[in-house]
Design an enzyme around this catalytic site. Structure first.
Site, short mmCIF file in Angstrom:
data_model
loop_
_atom_site.label_atom_id
_atom_site.label_comp_id
_atom_site.label_asym_id
_atom_site.label_seq_id
_atom_site.Cartn_x
_atom_site.Cartn_y
_atom_site.Cartn_z
N THR A 192 3.46 -6.12 2.64
CA THR A 192 3.32 -6.80 3.92
C THR A 192 1.85 -7.05 4.27
O THR A 192 1.44 -8.17 4.51
CB THR A 192 3.97 -5.98 5.05
OG1 THR A 192 5.35 -5.76 4.73
CG2 THR A 192 3.88 -6.72 6.37
N ASP A 218 0.81 -1.22 0.00
CA ASP A 218 0.00 0.00 0.00
C ASP A 218 0.84 1.27 0.00
O ASP A 218 0.40 2.31 -0.47
CB ASP A 218 -0.92 0.01 1.22
CG ASP A 218 -1.89 -1.17 1.22
OD1 ASP A 218 -2.45 -1.44 0.15
OD2 ASP A 218 -2.06 -1.80 2.28
N ASP A 240 3.52 0.94 12.32
CA ASP A 240 3.55 0.82 10.86
C ASP A 240 4.84 1.42 10.29
O ASP A 240 5.50 0.80 9.45
CB ASP A 240 2.33 1.52 10.27
CG ASP A 240 2.18 1.24 8.78
OD1 ASP A 240 2.90 0.36 8.27
OD2 ASP A 240 1.37 1.90 8.13
#
Length: 260
Positions: A80, A49, A136
């Site tokens: 991922t 993404d 993240d």
């Protein structure tokens, strides 16, 4: 991944393309922001993404972006988490590549966030701040661990919690004249009792419907019937990931759903 999966499918589908290999972080965003895109009909990232996020923000940072609204953005999931691909039920690289060749697309919502500095960031999944944002971003150093990096770094952060100070501003919901009259007539206790009664009624209706569905569908041998009986969503047969449903139980072992 591109050479072994995507490229052969593009060639079989006679789909012309121009390959650009990213050289550093931010490369994709800068490329989309500065290059002439009039010759392209789609921009596809073979990535997770993050790279598609760069492409999106680079595209919307252009002063002429309204004239490029017909350009379709796509992703072949190789990252991922691959959150967008999972949202679109297109989680396999082969599946995504075939969809690209067939020019299959669907509209999605885009959101924007304005930073204190005035910088505007656009996104297509979610906006996170604090612990989730740190996990993240900071777990990037652990990419050697694959998808487990998120779990590993989340555990480390939970063992060493940080303090996040912030202030939340929100706009109150619009209240109509009828709503105002009803609020004045009913006390807080009456409104709470009414809410609980309505919630319980909906819950009982849902459980009754689910029990009837279970008794009916457990006798069926097809996947969809068994899925519904076990409270699972019906499988999407357009996806190669088709779940093996549990076998129907005999009547004596049929689960009975009771309201909580």
């Amino acid at each position: 991944m591109f050479e072994t999966i995507v490229k052969p499918i593009l060639e079989i589908g006679y789909t012309p393309y121009t390959l650009k290999i990213t050289e550093s972080q931010g490369y994709a965003g800068d490329f989309v922001k500065t290059q002439d895109l009039s010759m392209y009909t789609s921009i596809v990232s073979v990535s997770g993404d993050g790279l598609l996020h760069e492409v999106l923000n680079g595209l919307l940072a252009r002063p002429d972006w309204p004239s490029l609204r017909n350009i379709t953005l796509g992703v072949v999931p190789t990252g991922t988490g691959n959150g967008l691909a999972k949202t679109l039920d297109c989680i396999w690289p082969e599946q995504a590549a075939v969809a690209i060749v067939r020019a299959q697309s669907r509209p999605i919502d885009i959101m924007s966030a304005t930073m204190a500095s005035g910088l505007i960031e656009y996104g297509f999944l979610s906006l996170t701040w604090g612990l989730l944002g740190d996990v993240d971003i900071e777990s990037e150093r652990m990419r050697w661990a694959g998808s487990a990096r998120l779990d590993l770094y989340a555990t480390l952060r939970l063992m060493n919690l940080r303090y996040y100070g912030g202030r939340l501003h929100y706009l109150p919901a619009a209240v109509t004249a009828d709503d105002s009259d009803n609020d004045e007539e009913q006390s807080e206790g009456e409104m709470e009792a009414k809410f609980k009664a309505e919630t319980l009624a909906r819950k009982e209706a849902t459980v009754h419907e689910s029990t009837h569905s279970s008794a009916t569908n457990l006798g069926q041998s097809n996947n969809q019937g068994a899925d519904m009986a076990w409270g699972l969503p019906a499988p999407n047969y357009s996806s190669p990931l088709v779940r093996q449903s549990p076998k129907p139980l005999p009547d004596a072992l049929t689960p009975v759903i009771q309201p909580a």
